[in-house]
Design a protein around this motif. Structure first.
Motif, short mmCIF file in Angstrom:
data_model
loop_
_atom_site.label_atom_id
_atom_site.label_comp_id
_atom_site.label_asym_id
_atom_site.label_seq_id
_atom_site.Cartn_x
_atom_site.Cartn_y
_atom_site.Cartn_z
N LEU A 79 1.30 -1.39 -0.04
CA LEU A 79 0.29 0.07 0.44
C LEU A 79 0.64 1.09 -0.46
CD1 LEU A 79 -3.50 0.48 0.24
CD2 LEU A 79 -2.98 1.12 2.49
N LEU A 80 2.26 0.49 0.81
CA LEU A 80 2.81 2.60 1.27
C LEU A 80 3.65 2.76 -0.36
CD1 LEU A 80 4.06 4.54 2.71
CD2 LEU A 80 5.53 2.59 3.68
N THR A 81 3.95 1.33 -0.90
CA THR A 81 4.41 1.54 -2.91
C THR A 81 3.48 2.77 -3.28
OG1 THR A 81 6.31 -0.32 -2.51
CG2 THR A 81 5.35 0.41 -4.54
N SER A 82 2.03 1.89 -3.10
CA SER A 82 1.17 2.39 -4.25
C SER A 82 0.93 3.59 -4.00
CB SER A 82 -0.42 1.80 -4.10
OG SER A 82 -1.08 2.36 -3.10
N SER A 83 1.27 3.72 -2.97
CA SER A 83 0.89 5.15 -2.89
C SER A 83 2.58 6.56 -2.88
CB SER A 83 1.19 5.74 -1.04
OG SER A 83 0.67 7.18 -0.45
N LEU A 84 2.92 5.82 -3.66
CA LEU A 84 4.08 6.80 -4.81
C LEU A 84 4.29 6.32 -5.86
CD1 LEU A 84 7.68 8.20 -4.42
CD2 LEU A 84 7.71 5.35 -4.91
N THR A 85 3.63 5.33 -5.80
CA THR A 85 2.85 5.22 -7.51
C THR A 85 2.27 6.41 -8.03
OG1 THR A 85 1.24 3.65 -7.01
CG2 THR A 85 4.25 2.70 -7.72
N SER A 86 1.00 6.34 -7.11
CA SER A 86 0.11 7.49 -7.45
C SER A 86 1.18 9.22 -7.76
CB SER A 86 -1.15 6.87 -6.70
OG SER A 86 -0.48 8.21 -5.63
N MET B 26 9.78 16.37 -7.03
CA MET B 26 9.18 14.55 -7.28
C MET B 26 10.13 13.72 -6.24
SD MET B 26 7.08 12.69 -8.38
CE MET B 26 7.51 10.75 -7.51
N ARG B 27 11.75 14.58 -6.76
CA ARG B 27 12.98 13.44 -5.99
C ARG B 27 12.73 13.84 -4.73
NH1 ARG B 27 16.61 14.64 -10.79
NH2 ARG B 27 16.81 16.89 -10.17
N GLY B 28 12.67 14.91 -4.10
CA GLY B 28 12.15 14.99 -2.33
C GLY B 28 11.13 14.31 -2.08
N ASN B 29 10.13 13.80 -3.11
CA ASN B 29 9.54 12.77 -2.74
C ASN B 29 9.39 11.08 -2.62
OD1 ASN B 29 6.67 14.34 -2.10
ND2 ASN B 29 6.38 13.98 -4.68
N LEU B 30 10.49 11.10 -3.55
CA LEU B 30 10.87 10.06 -3.51
C LEU B 30 11.75 9.58 -2.54
CD1 LEU B 30 10.97 7.82 -5.91
CD2 LEU B 30 13.58 8.41 -6.51
N ALA B 31 12.41 10.80 -1.75
CA ALA B 31 13.44 10.62 -0.02
C ALA B 31 12.33 10.14 0.79
CB ALA B 31 14.18 11.97 0.06
N THR B 32 11.18 11.77 0.60
CA THR B 32 10.29 11.23 1.62
C THR B 32 10.05 9.33 1.84
OG1 THR B 32 9.61 12.79 1.28
CG2 THR B 32 8.15 11.98 2.10
N ILE B 37 9.54 4.26 4.02
CA ILE B 37 9.99 2.31 4.80
C ILE B 37 10.31 2.32 5.86
CG2 ILE B 37 11.53 0.87 3.38
CD1 ILE B 37 8.65 1.61 1.62
N PHE B 38 11.57 3.35 6.01
CA PHE B 38 12.79 2.68 6.95
C PHE B 38 11.70 3.25 8.50
CE2 PHE B 38 15.64 4.97 10.26
CZ PHE B 38 16.45 3.34 9.94
N LEU B 39 10.79 4.05 8.10
CA LEU B 39 10.07 4.06 9.54
C LEU B 39 9.06 3.19 9.51
CD1 LEU B 39 8.25 7.54 9.97
CD2 LEU B 39 10.83 7.29 11.28
N VAL B 68 2.75 9.33 9.07
CA VAL B 68 1.16 10.33 8.19
C VAL B 68 1.56 12.18 8.38
CG1 VAL B 68 -1.37 11.37 8.98
CG2 VAL B 68 -0.94 8.79 9.86
N VAL B 69 2.17 12.47 8.71
CA VAL B 69 2.17 13.76 9.05
C VAL B 69 3.93 14.11 7.56
CG1 VAL B 69 4.18 16.03 9.21
CG2 VAL B 69 2.95 15.29 10.86
N LEU B 70 4.28 13.04 6.69
CA LEU B 70 5.36 13.28 5.59
C LEU B 70 4.24 13.12 5.00
CD1 LEU B 70 8.05 10.97 6.35
CD2 LEU B 70 7.93 13.48 6.20
#
Lengths: 208, 110
Positions: A79-86, B26-32, B37-39, B68-70
């Motif tokens: 679900l987290l990955t699908s959030s990124l893909t959107s 978008m790069r920032g979002n990838l870092a987010t 994932i880490f959290l 959730v904040v992120l």
């Protein structure tokens, strides 16, 4: 000017989702819905917490013995990955790249379907071992909370699919850009709720 | 009409600039996403490691709150301009949510 006005990447606005009055209204109204949904889920979480492990005396199922973390971990990652893909889909929407947006939305839908499949498998397993909706106050609260989230996933997926099919030949314009944007907001919100479900229900469940 | 939009065709320089700005975002979002994932990994490992319940619960709730904040501020762009009313709606909702949960876990018992 009409809604079928053609755009180029150069003339596509910075914020297509709020570039029209219609878009602005949808945007503000949809966030109000999300705030209301927050309260809806809070009431279900509160009910769950109050009724956790409660039921008829001698009931055999409790959170600590029931939940399996590997499955929940997989569902969380999907679900987290699908959030990124959107997020990627909306990135391409803002770049006026319709095909790339549709492709990323398709990936999002696939991941969402996988999540839903795993949830159905999980519920089916519980019912099979005797932990049905009417088993205890605990089971009712659990299925209502997690099931309501699952219903939101199902609705989100149907929404994405409907938008993708309806606009497949139309391309991006000021009429559908806000629609795609709101569907993706909804999808993120579903992930927000899931963060609390895996934390409060599953992780806090297995530690007793 | 409700669907009317002001059409402004950007100059090439302007276009390159917004495109680059979006790519940076978008790069920032990838870092987010990597942080999220880490959290999540920390939350699951904390539980699997079997620390004291009084230690685990506050930690995983804090991790959930950060995530959730992120999600709200980066993936859902609440940090962007024109989100004042949105923040008002969401914080009101969260306030009611907090009171509801607090009530059910403290005042109500059986």
């Amino acid at each position: 000017m009409d809604i079928n006005q053609k755009y180029t990447p150069q003339s596509w606005p910075d914020h297509p989702e709020t570039a029209t009055l219609e878009g602005k209204n949808k945007f503000i109204g949809f966030w109000l819905l999300l705030a209301a949904e927050t309260v809806t889920f809070a009431s279900l979480f509160a009910t769950y917490l109050a009724l956790k492990d409660k039921g008829p005396s001698g009931m055999e199922f409790s959170a600590a013995g029931l939940f399996e973390l590997p499955l929940v971990f997989a569902m969380t990652m999907i679900l987290l990955t699908s959030s990124l893909t959107s997020v990627y889909a909306m990135y391409h929407m803002k770049n006026y790249n319709f095909k790339a947006m549709q492709a990323w939305l398709a990936i999002t839908v696939m991941l969402g379907l996988t999540f839903l499949g795993l949830e159905i498998y999980e519920f089916n397993h519980y019912v099979h071992i005797g932990f049905g909706f009417t088993n205890s106050a605990f089971s009712s609260a659990f299925f209502t909370l997690v099931g309501t989230h699952g219903a939101h996933v199902l609705f989100g997926l149907s929404w994405f699919i409907a938008l993708m099919l309806r606009n497949a030949k139309r391309g991006l314009n000021m009429y559908n850009a806000p629609k795609f944007y709101l569907a993706s907001l909804y999808w993120h919100f579903i992930d927000v709720v899931w963060v609390f479900i895996f934390t409060v229900v599953y992780l806090m469940g297995v530690i007793g | 009409m409700a669907h009317d939009a002001h059409v402004h065709v950007r100059s090439q320089a302007e276009f390159e600039y917004v495109k680059k700005k979006r790519a940076d975002e978008m790069r920032g979002n990838l870092a987010t996403f990597a942080i999220m994932i880490f959290l999540t990994l920390i939350a699951f490992t904390t539980v699997a490691a079997g620390f004291s319940v009084y230690l685990i619960v506050p930690i995983i709730l804090l991790l959930a709150a950060i995530q959730v904040v992120l999600q709200l501020y980066y993936f859902m762009h609440m940090s962007g301009k024109g989100h004042g009313m949105v923040a008002f709606f969401m914080f009101s909702g969260m306030f009611v949510a907090f009171i509801t949960v607090l009530t059910f876990v403290t005042i109500i018992w059986w």
